[in-house]
Design a protein around this motif. Sequence first.
Motif, PDB file in Angstrom:
ATOM      1  N   SER A  52       0.861  -0.918   0.238  1.00  0.00           N
ATOM      2  CA  SER A  52      -0.062   0.188  -0.095  1.00  0.00           C
ATOM      3  C   SER A  52       0.822   1.296   0.035  1.00  0.00           C
ATOM      4  N   ARG A  53       1.942   1.194   0.897  1.00  0.00           N
ATOM      5  CA  ARG A  53       2.828   2.323   0.635  1.00  0.00           C
ATOM      6  C   ARG A  53       3.566   2.637  -0.596  1.00  0.00           C
ATOM      7  N   ILE A  54       3.952   1.488  -1.110  1.00  0.00           N
ATOM      8  CA  ILE A  54       4.621   1.608  -2.735  1.00  0.00           C
ATOM      9  C   ILE A  54       3.370   2.025  -3.321  1.00  0.00           C
ATOM     10  N   GLN A  55       2.251   1.761  -3.490  1.00  0.00           N
ATOM     11  CA  GLN A  55       1.400   2.158  -4.286  1.00  0.00           C
ATOM     12  C   GLN A  55       1.033   3.573  -4.058  1.00  0.00           C
ATOM     13  N   ALA A  56       0.901   4.169  -3.002  1.00  0.00           N
ATOM     14  CA  ALA A  56       0.653   5.432  -2.686  1.00  0.00           C
ATOM     15  C   ALA A  56       1.946   6.376  -2.963  1.00  0.00           C
TER      16      ALA A  56
END
Length: 109
Positions: A52-56
């Motif tokens: 999720s962090r990498i997507q953001a």
Amino acid sequence: LGDACHAMLPFMAQGAAQALEDGATLTACLTTEPDVPEALRLYESLRLPRASRIQALSTDNKTRFHLPDGPAQRDRDRAMASGGTDFALKAPKPSAPADVANPSRCWKQ
């Protein structure tokens, strides 16, 4: 695994890297947890925060990398040139990423 689980915009070059992390984590969870549904829950709990962090971050880069000429673009360029951003070449490199979940429950001791 990878983009099949968590599609990424192409602004972090992380598609293949995330697939490798997924595979390693899933392998570890399935080899150490005999109950498959529990192993999959553990896998999800370990991978979801990082993916999720990498997507953001990739979504943020979509805007950051395509600013029109103007004040925001100049501010970004100054910040990058100063090394004061996490994406600048001169930025200090951490010894270990703080955002990576520690899958120690999965790895055999």
